[in-house]
Design an enzyme around this catalytic site. Structure first.
Site, short mmCIF file in Angstrom:
data_model
loop_
_atom_site.label_atom_id
_atom_site.label_comp_id
_atom_site.label_asym_id
_atom_site.label_seq_id
_atom_site.Cartn_x
_atom_site.Cartn_y
_atom_site.Cartn_z
N GLU A 187 0.82 -1.21 0.00
CA GLU A 187 0.00 0.00 0.00
C GLU A 187 0.86 1.27 0.00
O GLU A 187 1.92 1.30 0.62
CB GLU A 187 -0.88 0.02 1.25
N ASP A 228 -7.76 -5.19 8.48
CA ASP A 228 -7.37 -3.92 7.87
C ASP A 228 -7.24 -4.03 6.36
O ASP A 228 -6.51 -3.26 5.73
CB ASP A 228 -6.06 -3.43 8.49
P1 NAD Z 1 2.44 -10.73 13.36
O1 NAD Z 1 2.36 -11.69 12.22
O2 NAD Z 1 3.77 -10.35 13.90
O3 NAD Z 1 1.57 -11.27 14.59
C1 NAD Z 1 0.27 -11.75 14.44
C2 NAD Z 1 0.00 -12.73 15.57
O4 NAD Z 1 -1.38 -13.13 15.48
C3 NAD Z 1 0.84 -13.98 15.53
O5 NAD Z 1 1.52 -14.17 16.74
C4 NAD Z 1 -0.20 -15.09 15.26
O6 NAD Z 1 0.15 -16.33 15.87
C5 NAD Z 1 -1.44 -14.49 15.88
N1 NAD Z 1 -2.69 -15.07 15.41
C6 NAD Z 1 -3.05 -15.38 14.14
N2 NAD Z 1 -4.30 -15.91 14.14
C7 NAD Z 1 -4.74 -15.90 15.43
C8 NAD Z 1 -5.95 -16.31 16.06
N3 NAD Z 1 -6.93 -16.84 15.36
N4 NAD Z 1 -6.06 -16.13 17.40
C9 NAD Z 1 -5.04 -15.62 18.12
N5 NAD Z 1 -3.86 -15.23 17.58
C10 NAD Z 1 -3.72 -15.37 16.24
O7 NAD Z 1 1.65 -9.43 12.85
P2 NAD Z 1 1.72 -7.95 13.45
O8 NAD Z 1 2.78 -7.16 12.77
O9 NAD Z 1 1.69 -8.02 14.93
O10 NAD Z 1 0.33 -7.39 12.90
C11 NAD Z 1 -0.87 -7.87 13.44
C12 NAD Z 1 -2.03 -7.39 12.58
O11 NAD Z 1 -2.19 -5.98 12.72
C13 NAD Z 1 -1.87 -7.66 11.10
O12 NAD Z 1 -3.09 -8.16 10.60
C14 NAD Z 1 -1.57 -6.30 10.52
O13 NAD Z 1 -1.98 -6.19 9.17
C15 NAD Z 1 -2.36 -5.41 11.43
N6 NAD Z 1 -1.91 -4.02 11.50
C16 NAD Z 1 -2.86 -3.07 11.52
C17 NAD Z 1 -2.50 -1.74 11.62
C18 NAD Z 1 -3.54 -0.66 11.70
O14 NAD Z 1 -3.21 0.51 11.68
N7 NAD Z 1 -4.79 -1.03 11.85
C19 NAD Z 1 -1.13 -1.40 11.69
C20 NAD Z 1 -0.18 -2.41 11.71
C21 NAD Z 1 -0.57 -3.73 11.62
#
Ligand code: NAD
Length: 362
Positions: free
Chosen positions: A64, A235
Site C-alpha cells: 500500500e 485492515d
Molecule cells: P504478526 O504476524 O507479527 O503477529 C500476528 C499474531 O497473530 C501472531 O503471533 C499469530 O500467531 C497471531 N494469530 C493469528 N491468528 C490468530 C488467532 N486466530 N487467534 C489468536 N492469535 C492469532 O503481525 P503484526 O505485525 O503483529 O500485525 C498484526 C495485525 O495488525 C496484522 O493483521 C496487521 O496487518 C495489522 N496491523 C494493523 C495496523 C492498523 O493501523 N490497523 C497497523 C499495523 C498492523
C-alpha cells in the site's frame, strides 16, 4: 537538522537509528509524545488532503501507498501486509516513508517505518481509547501477540494507565515472548489458554491478529457491556476479526470512512452502516462514549494522517537527537537546468573510460 548544508542531502533514519532514537527518548515518552502529535493532527483533520490508500492486493498480501498533505508538508508511507511472512523469517508488516516540503517538492526526511508503524498504530489506538474507553480502565486483553503487541500494551500504559494484561495467541510461545519482553515495564501479565479466558474481566479488548481471511477472533458472546474494543488486525478486504453481531451492538468509530468501509470490520456491513469519525470525537465536535454500559469499538485500519504525524514527530525529535545519515538522494547541478552537464562532469572522475567511450560503443 535545521540548516541543510546541501540541497541534495536528505536526512535518512535507518532501522538502527530509529531504535537508538526510541531508546534516547524512552519508549513510553516516545509513545506519549507521539500520541500528542496524532491528536493534534486529528484536531486539524479538515486541513488534510485525504484519500483512501492505494492498495495492490495479491494472493498472500497487500502493498500500500498512503499519501496525505496539510498543504505545507506532504507525507507518504510504503507498507506491506503479508501474514504468511513470519513463516519465512520476514515481518508481516514493513514500511518506510517520506516527508516533503510542499513548497518546492523536496524531501525533508526519509525514514524506516516498520518500528514507526508499530509505534503510531499503538499511539492511535491509545488515543482512541483515551476518548472512548470507560474511565479507570486498567485491564486489557490482547488477542494476537505478534510484532505489534508490546507497542500496543506500552501505549495504553503510557496514555491511559493500563497495567494488567491478559494475553492470548494461537501460538503460546508468542504470548510468552510478549510477556518476557514486557517484564520490566510494571504490568501484571496473565498468559491465557483461550481467547475466552483472555477477555474475562477486561475493560479493553485489543484484537491484533494476522490472517488473510474473515476470521472470528472475537465472537458476540465474548463481549460484555461497557467494553472498549480496539480492533486492529482487520485492515484489508477479506481480512476481518470480529463477528458481525458485535458491530450491531457497538458504537463504531473509524478513521476515514471511505477507506474503512473497504478495509475495516465494517466491510461486513451495508454501505450505510452508521459510524462516527474519530477525529470529531477528538476535536470535541461529537460525543464519544454514551455511558458506562455501552460498547465502543475503534475499527482501526491505519490512516495516512497517522503516518504523517509520526513523520512530523520524528523530524522534530531529530533536532536534538541527530540520529540520521545524510543521504545523497537528489541531483543538484550548479545550474539547475544543466542536469546532463552534471552527468558529463561525473564521468570524468567516476568512470575511467567516460561517456564518450559508451557513445562510440553504441
Ligand atoms: P504478526 O504476524 O507479527 O503477529 C500476528 C499474531 O497473530 C501472531 O503471533 C499469530 O500467531 C497471531 N494469530 C493469528 N491468528 C490468530 C488467532 N486466530 N487467534 C489468536 N492469535 C492469532 O503481525 P503484526 O505485525 O503483529 O500485525 C498484526 C495485525 O495488525 C496484522 O493483521 C496487521 O496487518 C495489522 N496491523 C494493523 C495496523 C492498523 O493501523 N490497523 C497497523 C499495523 C498492523
Amino acid at each position: 537538522m535545521t540548516a541543510q548544508p546541501h540541497l541534495n542531502v536528505v536526512p535518512f533514519v535507518s532501522v538502527d537509528n530509529m531504535m537508538k532514537l526510541v531508546h534516547a527518548i524512552g519508549v513510553e515518552t516516545f509513545l506519549r509524545e507521539l500520541c500528542d502529535f496524532v491528536e493534534e493532527d486529528f484536531c486539524r483533520w479538515e486541513h488534510f488532503d485525504k484519500t483512501p490508500r492505494v492498495a495492490a492486493h495479491s494472493h498472500d498480501g497487500v502493498i500500500e501507498l498512503m499519501p496525505t498533505s496539510d498543504g505545507t508538508l506532504y507525507g507518504f508511507k510504503y507498507v506491506n501486509g503479508h501474514p504468511k511472512n513470519t513463516k519465512s523469517g520476514r515481518q508481516t508488516v514493513t514500511a518506510f516513508g517520506v516527508l516533503s516540503d510542499v513548497d518546492n517538492g523536496y524531501p525533508l526526511l526519509l525514514t524506516e517505518m516498520t518500528f514507526l508503524t508499530a509505534l503510531r498504530t499503538a499511539a492511535t489506538s491509545a488515543v482512541a481509547a483515551k476518548h472512548l474507553s470507560r474511565r479507570g480502565s486498567r485491564t486489557m486483553a490482547i488477542i494476537g501477540n505478534g510484532a505489534q503487541s508490546e507497542f500496543q500494551a506500552l501505549a495504553f500504559k503510557a496514555l491511559i494507565g493500563v497495567d494488567r494484561l491478559r494475553l492470548y495467541d494461537i501460538d503460546r510461545s508468542a504470548s510468552e515472548r510478549c510477556q518476557r519482553n514486557l517484564a520490566q515495564y510494571g504490568f501484571e501479565i496473565t498468559v491465557c489458554p483461550t481467547s475466552q479466558e483472555a477477555v474475562e474481566g477486561a475493560d479493553i479488548i485489543t484484537t491484533i491478529t494476522a490472517d488473510k481471511q474473515n476470521a472470528v477472533i472475537l465472537s458476540d458472546n465474548m463481549v460484555g457491556a461497557g467494553v472498549h474494543i480496539n480492533a486492529v488486525g482487520g485492515d484489508s478486504p477479506g481480512k476481518t476479526e470480529l463477528q458481525k453481531d458485535i458491530l450491531l451492538r457497538s458504537d463504531v468509530f473509524v478513521e476515514y470512512p471511505p477507506q474503512t468501509r473497504i478495509e475495516g470490520e465494517i466491510q461486513q456491513m451495508p454501505a450505510d452502516f452508521p459510524v462516527r469519525e474519530l477525529w470529531e470525537v477528538i476535536a470535541g465536535k461529537q460525543p464519544g462514549r454514551r455511558g458506562p454500559e455501552h460498547i465502543t469499538l475503534f475499527d482501526s485500519v491505519g490512516f495516512a494522517t497517522e503516518d504523517f504525524s509520526a513523520l512530523r514527530y520524528v523530524r522534530a525529535k531529530l533536532q536534538d537527537n541527530p540520529l540520521f545519515e545524510d543521504l545523497d538522494l537528489l541531483a543538484d547541478p550548479d545550474e539547475p537546468r544543466d542536469l546532463f552537464g552534471m552527468l558529463l562532469r561525473a564521468a570524468a572522475w567516476s568512470e575511467p573510460r567516460g561517456l564518450d567511450h559508451e557513445a562510440r560503443k553504441n
